[in-house]
Design a protein around this motif. Structure first.
Motif, PDB file in Angstrom:
ATOM      1  N   UNK A 166     135.879  37.751  29.168  1.00 37.40           N
ATOM      2  CA  UNK A 166     134.594  38.402  28.956  1.00 37.40           C
ATOM      3  C   UNK A 166     134.845  39.882  28.669  1.00 37.40           C
ATOM      4  N   UNK A 167     134.817  40.246  27.413  1.00 36.60           N
ATOM      5  CA  UNK A 167     135.010  41.645  27.046  1.00 36.60           C
ATOM      6  C   UNK A 167     133.827  42.501  27.513  1.00 36.60           C
ATOM      7  N   UNK A 168     132.640  41.903  27.529  1.00 44.75           N
ATOM      8  CA  UNK A 168     131.429  42.653  27.837  1.00 44.75           C
ATOM      9  C   UNK A 168     130.646  41.935  28.931  1.00 44.75           C
ATOM     10  N   UNK A 169     129.934  42.722  29.723  1.00 46.19           N
ATOM     11  CA  UNK A 169     129.099  42.151  30.778  1.00 46.19           C
ATOM     12  C   UNK A 169     127.713  42.776  30.707  1.00 46.19           C
ATOM     13  N   UNK A 170     126.706  41.921  30.872  1.00 50.97           N
ATOM     14  CA  UNK A 170     125.315  42.344  30.754  1.00 50.97           C
ATOM     15  C   UNK A 170     124.459  41.670  31.826  1.00 50.97           C
ATOM     16  N   UNK A 171     123.323  42.264  32.137  1.00 52.77           N
ATOM     17  CA  UNK A 171     122.178  41.515  32.636  1.00 52.77           C
ATOM     18  C   UNK A 171     121.275  41.299  31.433  1.00 52.77           C
ATOM     19  N   UNK A 172     120.160  40.590  31.625  1.00 48.44           N
ATOM     20  CA  UNK A 172     119.309  40.329  30.465  1.00 48.44           C
ATOM     21  C   UNK A 172     118.742  41.612  29.878  1.00 48.44           C
TER      22      UNK A 172
END
Length: 253
Positions: free
Chosen positions: A209-215
């Motif tokens: 996972x290069x990137x992490x987000x919430x909605x």
């Protein structure tokens, strides 16, 4: 650290918060209301999206199913979809521009080094009126829960300057913050192991996972792309499904 230490703190063991329940819908329900015609799903593996009868789907992955099963031990006993098109899902070089009625990519964009560029590429592959169907995990409910959110500006810089500028940082965050640190583990020794593990993962071009987000942060990315690409699409749906989030984007005619 020893090999047994590395196995003890292998990525993916971190306990995340409980995700909200899925109350009213599913990926298949959302797809039924938005997908038709001939399209693609990228990286379906053992969990293809149910599509309505009036939709025809071909599966894209970077390797045939037999090779994917050999590469990932956790897939050995799972029923994988047969890969119709071997291609890089970020570039879709074998797919003609303007040729697809829809593209599905579930738990894919977080692996992309340049998600802005990937979304732009997928838009080009769509027919006017075509649909992008994206699902991403909410980092709060995964092994990424200790990692910092990816700032929008970082993704803009990666798109404009090239993703190599931040690649090592992503691997280091993954190695350091996704495992549980065993009780009593010396933190300096763990940090040294994590740094070495990050270098190894980068050398192998490992898929993380290069990137992490919430909605909320993911929607910021989508809104940025809408502006960047000249209002080329509308947002037709944005739905939380427990630990993940679905957006449906329709390309303008």
């Amino acid at each position: 650290m020893t090999e047994s230490d590395a196995q003890t703190i292998a990525p993916g063991q971190g306990a995340a918060a409980d995700a909200p329940p899925i109350r009213f819908t599913s990926r298949g329900d959302i797809a039924a209301g938005h997908l038709s015609g001939e399209g693609l799903e990228i990286g379906a593996l053992h969990s293809p999206t149910p599509v309505p009868a009036h939709a025809t789907i071909r599966f894209v992955d970077r390797k045939p199913a037999s090779e994917l099963r050999q590469e990932y031990a956790e897939l050995v006993n799972l029923n994988l979809v047969e890969v119709d098109i071997v291609d890089d899902g970020e570039t879709l070089a074998t797919i003609a521009d303007g040729s697809q009625a829809f593209i599905i990519a579930n738990h894919f964009l977080e692996h992309c080094e340049d998600p802005i560029g990937t979304i732009g590429t997928h838009l080009r592959k769509l027919q006017p009126g075509g649909v992008l169907f994206y699902t991403v995990p909410d980092k709060r409910y995964t092994f990424d829960h200790r990692r910092p959110l990816t700032p929008l500006q970082e993704m803009i810089d990666d798109h404009e300057q090239g993703p190599a500028r931040s690649r090592r940082q992503h691997y280091e965050e993954w190695a350091l913050l996704t495992p549980d640190v065993p009780e009593g583990q010396d933190l300096n020794a763990f940090s040294e192991w994590a740094a070495g593990h990050a270098r190894k993962l980068e050398e192998e071009n490992a898929s993380i996972h290069m990137h992490v987000w919430t909605q909320a942060e993911f929607l910021q990315l989508i809104l940025h792309c809408r502006t960047r690409f000249g209002d080329a699409f509308d947002i037709e749906a944005a739905v939380r499904l427990g630990p993940e989030f679905v957006v449906v984007l329709r390309k303008q005619g």
